[in-house]
Design a protein around this motif. Structure first.
Motif, short mmCIF file in Angstrom:
data_model
loop_
_atom_site.label_atom_id
_atom_site.label_comp_id
_atom_site.label_asym_id
_atom_site.label_seq_id
_atom_site.Cartn_x
_atom_site.Cartn_y
_atom_site.Cartn_z
N UNK A 86 -10.03 -66.72 -42.64
CA UNK A 86 -8.81 -65.92 -42.46
C UNK A 86 -9.07 -64.50 -41.96
N UNK A 87 -10.24 -63.94 -42.26
CA UNK A 87 -10.51 -62.55 -41.90
C UNK A 87 -10.39 -62.35 -40.39
N UNK A 88 -9.73 -61.27 -40.01
CA UNK A 88 -9.56 -61.00 -38.58
C UNK A 88 -9.13 -59.57 -38.35
N UNK A 89 -9.35 -59.09 -37.14
CA UNK A 89 -8.90 -57.75 -36.74
C UNK A 89 -8.16 -57.86 -35.41
N UNK A 90 -7.28 -56.91 -35.16
CA UNK A 90 -6.51 -56.94 -33.91
C UNK A 90 -7.19 -56.19 -32.78
N UNK A 116 -16.12 -66.52 -38.04
CA UNK A 116 -15.88 -67.86 -38.57
C UNK A 116 -17.04 -68.83 -38.33
N UNK A 117 -17.72 -68.68 -37.21
CA UNK A 117 -18.86 -69.56 -36.94
C UNK A 117 -19.97 -69.29 -37.95
N UNK A 118 -20.27 -68.01 -38.17
CA UNK A 118 -21.32 -67.66 -39.13
C UNK A 118 -20.99 -68.18 -40.53
N UNK A 119 -19.74 -67.98 -40.94
CA UNK A 119 -19.33 -68.39 -42.28
C UNK A 119 -19.35 -69.92 -42.41
N UNK A 135 -11.52 -77.40 -43.52
CA UNK A 135 -11.76 -76.10 -42.90
C UNK A 135 -10.51 -75.70 -42.14
N UNK A 136 -10.00 -74.52 -42.45
CA UNK A 136 -8.84 -73.98 -41.74
C UNK A 136 -9.29 -72.72 -41.02
N UNK A 137 -9.23 -72.74 -39.70
CA UNK A 137 -9.52 -71.55 -38.90
C UNK A 137 -8.18 -70.89 -38.56
N UNK A 170 -11.76 -69.18 -30.64
CA UNK A 170 -11.81 -69.82 -31.95
C UNK A 170 -11.20 -71.21 -31.89
N UNK A 171 -10.13 -71.38 -31.14
CA UNK A 171 -9.53 -72.71 -30.96
C UNK A 171 -10.53 -73.67 -30.33
N UNK A 172 -11.24 -73.19 -29.33
CA UNK A 172 -12.23 -74.04 -28.66
C UNK A 172 -13.34 -74.44 -29.62
N UNK A 173 -13.78 -73.51 -30.45
CA UNK A 173 -14.82 -73.82 -31.44
C UNK A 173 -14.29 -74.85 -32.45
N UNK A 174 -13.02 -74.72 -32.82
CA UNK A 174 -12.41 -75.66 -33.76
C UNK A 174 -12.48 -77.09 -33.21
#
Length: 245
Positions: A86-90, A116-119, A135-137, A170-174
């Protein structure tokens, strides 16, 4: 008791997601970049009688911090059932494609994409011990290339060089992660909580944190018949919840 790690959970949507999952019987590792703020969030939940929670310091953009969090949680449990990235910045607005400093773009990607990849990679072994790992991205409707190409989309003009592209990545990684885990019990999805009124957008959103968190909880608690490798957003498609990529 199922266990969940939520990054960036000391406030807003992450905090409300923690609250809702605790009420459903989950034990929450409440991830926060600042341990003191995380502990304050835990104390606030405890004051409501929600005690199945503890704070974990984790800066998703820092590999050493992620490794330390993995070691800390690994000393307390052999199994993790749910990971919510969930962590993110704009990165702030506006983000003109012609003038935004590449250093700022890298900073946003470090948190929103590489984080998210590292975590995920750090906690994958604990997730693999679960009978039903999820897993929820946490993504954004602004990550949809299809909608960004549609002049009739209500957010068509909301473009930028950092935040939206970081969520597209992030969508592509998902997709790649869900494919790799397709023959297992994993359910991996990108979920947009919608345009929600939080500090993140100066409370300009129209959704409440309760509704936004419920969207994340829905995909964090999928049953065996639930989808995997999808992009879901009530903002982009209120009828089915399925968003175009």
């Amino acid at each position: 008791m199922k266990k969940v790690l939520i990054t960036g959970a000391n406030k807003s949507i992450g905090y409300e997601t923690a609250r809702q999952l605790i009420r459903q019987g989950y034990y929450v590792y409440l991830g926060s970049r600042d341990r003191q703020k995380g502990q304050q969030a835990v104390e606030a939940l405890n004051a409501e009688g929600l005690t199945q929670v503890e704070a974990v310091e984790i800066d998703v953009s820092n590999a050493e911090s992620v490794a330390a969090a993995r070691q800390e949680i690994g000393q307390k449990t052999d199994v993790l059932d749910v990971l919510i990235n969930n962590a993110g910045i704009s990165g702030g607005m506006a983000q003109a494609a012609t003038t935004t400093d590449p250093a700022l773009i890298r900073q946003v990607f470090d948190t929103n994409f590489f984080g998210p990849i590292q975590v995920t990679q750090a906690f994958l072994d604990l997730l693999q011990q679960s009978e039903a790992p999820r897993i929820v991205n946490v993504t954004s409707g602004l990550g949809s290339l299809t909608l960004h190409s549609d002049p009739t989309w209500r957010y068509y003009a909301v473009k930028g060089a950092a935040y939206g592209p970081s969520k597209t990545a992030l969508n592509a990684y998902t997709i790649a992660l869900a494919y790799e885990l397709r023959d297992s019990a994993f359910k991996v999805n990108a979920v947009d909580p919608g345009y929600t009124a939080t500090d993140f957008n100066h409370h300009s959103g129209f959704r409440t944190v309760d509704d936004a968190a419920a969207q994340l909880v829905k995909y964090a608690t999928l049953d065996a018949d639930g989808p995997t490798g999808g992009f879901f957003s009530l903002d982009n498609n209120p009828e089915t919840g399925v968003s175009p990529w």
